[in-house]
Every structure is written in structure tokens, then in C-alpha cells.
Design a protein around this motif. Structure first.
Motif, mmCIF file in Angstrom:
data_model
loop_
_atom_site.group_PDB
_atom_site.id
_atom_site.type_symbol
_atom_site.label_atom_id
_atom_site.label_comp_id
_atom_site.label_asym_id
_atom_site.label_seq_id
_atom_site.Cartn_x
_atom_site.Cartn_y
_atom_site.Cartn_z
ATOM 1 N N ARG A 81 0.553 -1.080 -0.037
ATOM 2 C CA ARG A 81 -0.043 0.097 0.006
ATOM 3 C C ARG A 81 1.134 1.286 -0.051
ATOM 4 O O ARG A 81 0.571 2.389 -0.693
ATOM 5 N N GLU A 82 1.858 1.455 0.904
ATOM 6 C CA GLU A 82 2.827 2.511 0.761
ATOM 7 C C GLU A 82 3.464 2.636 -0.795
ATOM 8 O O GLU A 82 3.777 4.021 -0.996
ATOM 9 N N GLN A 83 3.830 1.726 -1.482
ATOM 10 C CA GLN A 83 4.224 1.845 -2.572
ATOM 11 C C GLN A 83 3.149 2.331 -3.816
ATOM 12 O O GLN A 83 3.444 2.329 -4.978
ATOM 13 N N GLY A 84 1.980 2.417 -3.472
ATOM 14 C CA GLY A 84 0.901 2.613 -4.107
ATOM 15 C C GLY A 84 0.549 1.925 -5.353
ATOM 16 O O GLY A 84 0.053 2.106 -6.585
ATOM 17 N N ILE A 85 0.711 0.393 -5.001
ATOM 18 C CA ILE A 85 0.610 -0.719 -6.135
ATOM 19 C C ILE A 85 -0.997 -0.904 -5.899
ATOM 20 O O ILE A 85 -1.454 -1.196 -5.008
ATOM 21 N N ASP A 86 -1.607 -0.942 -7.280
ATOM 22 C CA ASP A 86 -2.850 -1.155 -7.354
ATOM 23 C C ASP A 86 -3.355 -2.277 -7.607
ATOM 24 O O ASP A 86 -3.409 -2.642 -8.907
ATOM 25 N N CYS A 87 -3.595 -3.348 -6.557
ATOM 26 C CA CYS A 87 -3.622 -4.627 -6.708
ATOM 27 C C CYS A 87 -4.631 -5.098 -5.614
ATOM 28 O O CYS A 87 -4.715 -4.345 -4.597
ATOM 29 N N GLN A 88 -5.394 -6.369 -5.856
ATOM 30 C CA GLN A 88 -6.074 -6.722 -4.856
ATOM 31 C C GLN A 88 -5.287 -7.632 -3.774
ATOM 32 O O GLN A 88 -4.204 -8.269 -4.504
ATOM 33 N N VAL A 89 -5.706 -7.826 -2.411
ATOM 34 C CA VAL A 89 -4.619 -8.429 -1.440
ATOM 35 C C VAL A 89 -5.565 -9.284 -0.693
ATOM 36 O O VAL A 89 -6.413 -8.571 -0.141
ATOM 37 N N ALA A 90 -5.443 -10.595 -0.752
ATOM 38 C CA ALA A 90 -6.167 -11.393 -0.071
ATOM 39 C C ALA A 90 -5.134 -12.099 1.065
ATOM 40 O O ALA A 90 -4.329 -12.792 0.747
ATOM 41 N N MET A 91 -5.521 -12.023 2.333
ATOM 42 C CA MET A 91 -4.845 -12.540 3.319
ATOM 43 C C MET A 91 -5.213 -13.932 3.408
ATOM 44 O O MET A 91 -6.288 -14.386 3.798
ATOM 45 N N LEU A 92 -4.290 -14.856 3.275
ATOM 46 C CA LEU A 92 -4.440 -16.321 3.163
ATOM 47 C C LEU A 92 -3.643 -16.904 4.334
ATOM 48 O O LEU A 92 -2.601 -17.213 4.027
ATOM 49 N N THR A 93 -4.244 -17.163 5.404
ATOM 50 C CA THR A 93 -3.641 -17.555 6.651
ATOM 51 C C THR A 93 -4.321 -18.285 7.519
ATOM 52 O O THR A 93 -5.717 -18.689 7.347
ATOM 53 N N ALA A 94 -3.684 -19.201 8.291
ATOM 54 C CA ALA A 94 -4.236 -19.805 9.612
ATOM 55 C C ALA A 94 -4.669 -19.020 10.981
ATOM 56 O O ALA A 94 -5.162 -19.622 11.713
ATOM 57 N N VAL A 95 -4.317 -17.886 10.754
ATOM 58 C CA VAL A 95 -4.883 -16.951 11.892
ATOM 59 C C VAL A 95 -6.319 -16.626 11.706
ATOM 60 O O VAL A 95 -6.809 -15.948 11.025
ATOM 61 N N GLU A 96 -6.914 -16.945 12.793
ATOM 62 C CA GLU A 96 -8.372 -16.792 12.885
ATOM 63 C C GLU A 96 -8.545 -15.066 12.949
ATOM 64 O O GLU A 96 -7.557 -14.417 13.792
ATOM 65 N N PRO A 97 -9.480 -14.570 12.173
ATOM 66 C CA PRO A 97 -9.297 -13.092 12.429
ATOM 67 C C PRO A 97 -9.849 -12.631 13.624
ATOM 68 O O PRO A 97 -10.672 -13.148 14.261
ATOM 69 N N ASP A 98 -9.338 -11.364 14.071
ATOM 70 C CA ASP A 98 -9.788 -10.562 15.065
ATOM 71 C C ASP A 98 -9.922 -9.171 14.670
ATOM 72 O O ASP A 98 -9.822 -8.834 13.828
ATOM 73 N N THR A 99 -10.541 -8.514 15.742
ATOM 74 C CA THR A 99 -10.805 -6.916 15.380
ATOM 75 C C THR A 99 -9.583 -6.199 15.176
ATOM 76 O O THR A 99 -9.967 -5.048 14.402
ATOM 77 N N ASP A 100 -8.454 -6.810 15.226
ATOM 78 C CA ASP A 100 -7.329 -5.966 14.488
ATOM 79 C C ASP A 100 -7.377 -5.529 12.828
ATOM 80 O O ASP A 100 -6.471 -5.228 12.314
ATOM 81 N N ILE A 101 -8.149 -6.814 12.342
ATOM 82 C CA ILE A 101 -7.929 -6.850 10.822
ATOM 83 C C ILE A 101 -8.960 -5.434 10.547
ATOM 84 O O ILE A 101 -8.556 -5.313 9.008
ATOM 85 N N ILE A 102 -9.610 -4.869 11.260
ATOM 86 C CA ILE A 102 -10.370 -3.746 10.783
ATOM 87 C C ILE A 102 -9.592 -2.651 10.112
ATOM 88 O O ILE A 102 -10.134 -2.036 9.105
ATOM 89 N N GLU A 103 -8.353 -2.472 10.636
ATOM 90 C CA GLU A 103 -7.690 -1.433 10.147
ATOM 91 C C GLU A 103 -6.703 -1.944 8.981
ATOM 92 O O GLU A 103 -5.976 -1.156 8.548
ATOM 93 N N LEU A 104 -6.660 -3.101 8.817
ATOM 94 C CA LEU A 104 -5.445 -3.521 7.854
ATOM 95 C C LEU A 104 -6.177 -3.364 6.408
ATOM 96 O O LEU A 104 -7.290 -3.807 6.189
ATOM 97 N N PRO A 105 -5.499 -2.778 5.446
ATOM 98 C CA PRO A 105 -5.884 -2.471 4.101
ATOM 99 C C PRO A 105 -5.871 -3.823 3.186
ATOM 100 O O PRO A 105 -5.252 -3.733 1.987
ATOM 101 N N PHE A 106 -6.654 -4.853 3.416
ATOM 102 C CA PHE A 106 -6.556 -5.969 2.541
ATOM 103 C C PHE A 106 -8.000 -5.819 1.744
ATOM 104 O O PHE A 106 -8.864 -5.373 2.198
ATOM 105 N N ASP A 107 -8.309 -6.782 0.889
ATOM 106 C CA ASP A 107 -9.640 -6.685 0.373
ATOM 107 C C ASP A 107 -10.215 -8.219 0.613
ATOM 108 O O ASP A 107 -11.622 -8.075 0.509
ATOM 109 N N GLU A 108 -9.726 -9.131 1.053
ATOM 110 C CA GLU A 108 -10.545 -10.361 1.370
ATOM 111 C C GLU A 108 -9.674 -11.182 2.345
ATOM 112 O O GLU A 108 -8.218 -11.052 2.496
ATOM 113 N N TYR A 109 -10.093 -11.889 3.412
ATOM 114 C CA TYR A 109 -9.573 -12.924 4.317
ATOM 115 C C TYR A 109 -9.930 -14.199 4.403
ATOM 116 O O TYR A 109 -11.241 -14.369 4.598
#
Length: 594
Positions: A81-109
Motif C-alpha cells: 500500500r505504501e508503494q501505491g501498487i493498485d492490486c487486490q490483496v487477500a490474506m490467506l492464513t491460518a490465523v483466525e481473524p480478530d478485530t485488529d484486521i479492521i484497520e488492515l488495508p486488505f480486500d479479502e480474508y
């Protein structure tokens, strides 16, 4: 506005989206890569450190593991995001989502493990979202976060109030008329994409052009993105469309009357530009051509918009696909791009089934062409060197080039090589052998030859001979092939090409058992036993299941003797195969057609 092209309505979207997969689990990253490589340009990075080096402006989507040693996924996401790259980002992880994800600039979890179908659906949706504006994408991301957190028990969340605020914001945004419209457009695109994936699967197993055309039209109507779908044959020389298959409008019959497109109508524009044409004003006569297959039952008035999709494989025009809908202003740039990909898939499938029919048919249609157009590489070479050129064999390359083997008579090696190197379309040329004033050459050429045009049209080129710039080409096609389409494919690129003969012939096939017997007769007893032992022991597998030394010991042979017998047996096998194709004589030389 009555008609627009893709170039007028599409943004610069690459034909094959680029996806970066980031995961420190190499096996998992490679698995995702295998799942997606068939349709996308896939890059992999095994961890955050490598991912930072591979971030670039050409990325369309990043599948990002969150928990990685060294540099975690959150940090890589921030870099993107800091480099301004215009792409979609999906977090693909074993980490269960918590409220900290609200501020993260991704598109799908996505929470691991994920199946191949789940991953593919997510990728498709994110690539569709990419075409929407920033506000719509922000809403889609917010909705995805709310859905991810909704699956968690409230007591297990760090800040339940933040989830309530997120849900309230999402609901408020959803009430916006603009967001409702965007959500409906996304759902429509998802439905169309799903239909096209289903069509693609059915195209793989289709056995005829008619089956392909019926499948496409019926599925497009059954799934309800369109109320009418039809395919028509397009005659390039007369700029005419003849409807052949239709789905929708059960109360009407297919009108197969040929319609003149006049060179300026949507069908001719689709074919000439290779781009989807949008028709959103059916009041004009030319726009009415998209409704050509309907009878006079008065059903024309229910349609508001349509699209004409060219069905072309390289230079071959297989027709046009037409779709109509009762909803106005639905054909945005994303839907047009999806239809364009469908057109390519249909044309490729038609070319494939016609090529298979040619390979398996006992009866074929032989076509003969006279060629004098000097934009053909071989005709030009023959004219420049006043020589006789015979095409002995060729191998098409995936990039549209042709590696050909030509026998040249009547000129010197120096003169031929000098003439060939002066032609830009000749990528490489080298001499292979020379005897009795004949030279054999390997030429790698790009595009400019009738041979490639015929191959693209689904024909099998049997021979090509040119004498001082006067060429003659013989080719075969399957009996069901539209010969007019084949001729037009060639003549659309080369002006001085005439179809001079067409005849149906029977092909003489050697049976499998006969071929096997002829091969056995060529092998000595020792060659046969060595070849059989090596095959049974897994010597030809990779990695090898047995070494040459182990096989030699089992047969009580010295390893050099084993290799000698194996080499002799392989030479006999190769010669027997190419003798059966008819391109080589008993001495292993390319056969003279005359």
C-alpha cells in the motif's frame, strides 16, 4: 450511443492477470501455484523477505500469508500500500481473524485450509472487484471483514464494540443507491463468470462444433444473465451473417435467413477489430441485426441491449456470438472483458475439435491452392533466388512461428542463405545438408506464410512446392469443415492465393497390430529383449527406477553392449514411426513429394 468497442470502453487490463503467492510454506505456495497457473500468470515468493523483492506495479492480485518468520504478512501488506501498487490483496492464513484486521488495508480474508474451488472463486471475485472505483472497493473490503468477524464468537474477540461499529458502517453504506448498484453489478459478473467456468469445462469434452455452439447458447440463457443467445456463421468476403444456433425465446423459431452486415454493422466491426461490440440502441437498422434470428412475433421490443462477440482463432473467423438482455446499460468494461475471454475459449474449442476430427477421420477433403503472393516467405525466397523450393517438414511453435525444413534446387547455398537473411520474417536459417545441387535448410519463420494460415484454420498441410515464385500448396481438412472459412482465412492475409481444387479422398491407415508387427520385424531378437527388459524395469521412467548397469547385469551383458542394443532399437522405433507418417523414405531422408 449505439455501438462501442472494447478499446473505447475497456481500461488497460492485461490479457492474463498476474498473481503473486506469498507463503513461507514452500509446498503450500507451490500447490496454490499449480491450482492457478492454467489461467493466470503466477509468481511465488517463499516468505516476506523474498516477497518484498518481488512486489511490482504489474501485480493484479497478491495471496498473502499473514504469519511468516522474519517479515510477517502485515508488513508486506503495508509495503504494497505504501508503494501505491493498485492490486487486490487477500490474506490467506491460518490465523483466525480478530478485530485488529479492521484497520488492515486488505480486500479479502481467507482462513486455511482452503480448497481449490474456494481459492479460485476468491481469485475470480477479487479480479472482478478490481475494475470498480475506490469507494466501491472500500465497501467490498469492509463487507469482507464484517463477514470474516461474524463467524467468530463475540466473547473471543478483543473488541466486540469495534465489530458492532463495523457492521453498522457496512449496513449504512449498503443503503446507498450507488453501492446497491455496484453490489448488483458484482453479483451479475460473478454469475456470468461462474457460467463461463462451467462452459469452459463442457467445452473440453465437446466432440463437435455443433455441440459447442449449442452448449454456449443454452448455458448463457439457462443461467439467466441473458434472455437471448445465438451464434451465426460470418462470411468475410460478403460481410454476411447466417444464424445457426439460438437459445431463448421458446415461442419463436430460428430464422436462418442470411443478413447482410454491410461492413459497418456490429458483426463486421467485431470480426474486423477482434473486439466485442456493444449495442444499446436497437432503433437503428444495423443494430436490429443482433435480433436477426427471431421471427416476426413481435418479441424484438423486449430487449434493451446486446453484445456481439467475435469467434476468431488467430486469423480464422468461426462466426459471431450474440447476446441480448432486457436490462439497459449492463455492459460495462468488466462484462465486456469476460465476454471477450468467452469468445476466445469458444473459438479455441472449435479449432480443437475440428483438428481432432481431421486426425481421426478416414475420409478427408483435399484442397489445392495456387500461391503467387510474395508476402509469403517461401514464395519470396523462390522468386529472389530463381529456385525450386519444396517444403519437406515443419513444426509449429507455440509463439506463432514455424520451424520448417525445405529442400532447395537451382541455386547455391550462399545465394539462398543471403536471400533468407535479408527477409525480416526469417528468424533463423541454417544449412543441414547438400548433394547433387540440392540443399536442405532449416528455416524458422514468423507469421508470413500460407502454411501457418492453413494450420490456424484447422487444416493439415500435406505439401508446398514453389518454382521461381509460382507456388502450389496441398492441404487436407475434415469433411465437416467449412471450406469457405478455410479459404477466406488464407485470402484475408494473402491476396494472390486461389483455391483451384477440392476433392474428397480416402486415407489409408495402417492398423495398430500391423504397425507393431512391422516394428518387431525391424528389431533383432536381442534388440527386442533389451528394449522390453529396459521398459519393464522402469529405465525410461523419470526418475529412473533401474540403472543401465542393473539391467545389463540382469541380462548378463556388458553395459556398453546394452547401450548399443538400446540405441539400435530406438533408431528402428523412430524410423518406423516416421515411415508411417509418409514424410521420410527408407533411408531416413525427407521424402520427395514428386
Amino acid at each position: 450511443m449505439s455501438e462501442t468497442t472494447v478499446s473505447e470502453r475497456l481500461t488497460d487490463t492485461p490479457a492474463s492477470p498476474t498473481i503473486l503467492i506469498v507463503d513461507d510454506d514452500k509446498d503450500l505456495a507451490d500447490t496454490y501455484s499449480v491450482w492457478l497457473s492454467g489461467q493466470f500468470d503466477v509468481e511465488t515468493a517463499y516468505g516476506g523477505v523474498q516477497a518484498r523483492k518481488q512486489i511490482h506495479d504489474g501485480l493484479d492480485l497478491v495471496l498473502l500469508d499473514r504469519r511468516m518468520p522474519g517479515i510477517p504478512g502485515d508488513r508486506v501488506l503495508a509495503d504494497i500500500r505504501e508503494q501505491g501498487i493498485d492490486c487486490q490483496v487477500a490474506m490467506l492464513t491460518a490465523v483466525e481473524p480478530d478485530t485488529d484486521i479492521i484497520e488492515l488495508p486488505f480486500d479479502e480474508y481467507l482462513v486455511k485450509p482452503v480448497t481449490q474451488s474456494e481459492l479460485r472463486e476468491t481469485v475470480d471475485e477479487l479480479l472482478l472487484r478490481q475494475g470498480f472505483d475506490a469507494d466501491a472497493q472500500e465497501y467490498f473490503a469492509m463487507e469482507s471483514k464484517a463477514e470474516a468477524l461474524e463467524a467468530r464468537d463475540e466473547e473471543n474477540l478483543r473488541n466486540p464494540e469495534a465489530v458492532e461499529d463495523l457492521e453498522a458502517d457496512t449496513e449504512q453504506a449498503r443503503e446507498s443507491e450507488r453501492i446497491r448498484d455496484m453490489r448488483e453489478r458484482l453479483r451479475r459478473l460473478q454469475r456470468i463468470s461462474s457460467v463461463i467456468r462451467d462452459i469452459d469445462k463442457q467445452l473440453v469434452v465437446a466432440t463437435s462444433r455443433q455441440e459447442i455452439e449449442h452448449t454456449v447458447c443454452e448455458r448463457l440463457v439457462e443461467s439467466e444473465p441473458y434472455e437471448l443467445a445465438w451464434i451465426g456463421d460470418y462470411t468475410v468476403s460478403f460481410e454476411q451473417v447466417t444464424p445457426s444456433v439460438m437459445a431463448g425465446e421458446d415461442d419463436t423459431t430460428l430464422n436462418q435467413a442470411t443478413v447482410a452486415d454491410g461492413g459497418g454493422g456490429p458483426a463486421s466491426r467485431a470480426v474486423s477489430t477482434g473486439e466485442v461490440q456493444i449495442v444499446d440502441d436497437f432503433a437503428t437498422d444495423r443494430a436490429q441485426q443482433i435480433l436477426a434470428p427471431l421471427d416476426s412475433s413481435g418479441t424484438h421490443d423486449r430487449f434493451e441491449a446486446g453484445a456481439v462477440v467475435p469467434l476468431t482463432y488467430r486469423d480464422t473467423v468461426y462466426g459471431v456470438l450474440n447476446v441480448c438482455t432486457a436490462t439497459a446499460d449492463v455492459f460495462d468494461e468488466r462484462e465486456v472483458a469476460v465476454l471477450s475471454e468467452l469468445g476466445d475459449s469458444v473459438a479455441n474449442a472449435i479449432n480443437s475439435v475440428e483438428s481432432k476430427k481431421l486426425m481421426l477421420s478416414d475420409t478427408v477433403v483435399e484442397l489445392e491452392f495456387d500461391v503467387q503472393d510474395r508476402s509469403d516467405v517461401f514464395v519470396s525466397l523462390s522468386a529472389k533466388t530463381a529456385s525450386r523450393i519444396a517444403l519437406k517438414s515443419f513444426v509449429p511453435a507455440a509463439n506463432g512461428e514455424l520451424t520448417s525444413y525445405v529442400e532447395v534446387t537451382g541455386t547455391t547455398t550462399e545465394a539462398f542463405l543471403d536471400a533468407a537473411t535479408e527477409i525480416p520474417e526469417v528468424e533463423t536459417v541454417r544449412g543441414i545438408g547438400e548433394s547433387n545441387e540440392q540443399g536442405l535448410y532449416e528455416c524458422r519463420v514468423s507469421d508470413s506464410t500460407v502454411v501457418l494460415s492453413l494450420i490456424d484454420a484447422g487444416a493439415n498441410v500435406e505439401s508446398m512446392r514453389i518454382e521461381a515464385g509460382q507456388g502450389h500448396v496441398a492441404a487436407t481438412v475434415a469433411p465437416e469443415t467449412d471450406v469457405r472459412t478455410v479459404a477466406e482465412t488464407v485470402q484475408s492475409t494473402f491476396d494472390e492465393v486461389d483455391l483451384v481444387a477440392k476433392r474428397e479422398i480416402e486415407r489409408d491407415f495402417q492398423s495398430t497390430e500391423s504397425f507393431r508387427q512391422s516394428l518387431e520385424n525391424r528389431l533383432t531378437d536381442r534388440q527386442y529383449s533389451v528394449l522390453e527388459a529396459a521398459y519393464a524395469a522402469g529405465y525410461f521412467a523419470w526418475p529412473r527406477e533401474s540403472t543401465a548397469k542393473e539391467i545389463a547385469e540382469s541380462l548378463d551383458l556388458a553395459p556398453p553392449t546394452l547401450h548399443e542394443h538400446l540405441r539400435g532399437a530406438k533408431i528402428e522405433l523412430i524410423e518406423a514411426f516416421f515411415d508411417e507418417t509418409g514424410n521420410f523414405d527408407d533411408g531416413g531422408r525427407l521424402r520427395d513429394d514428386e
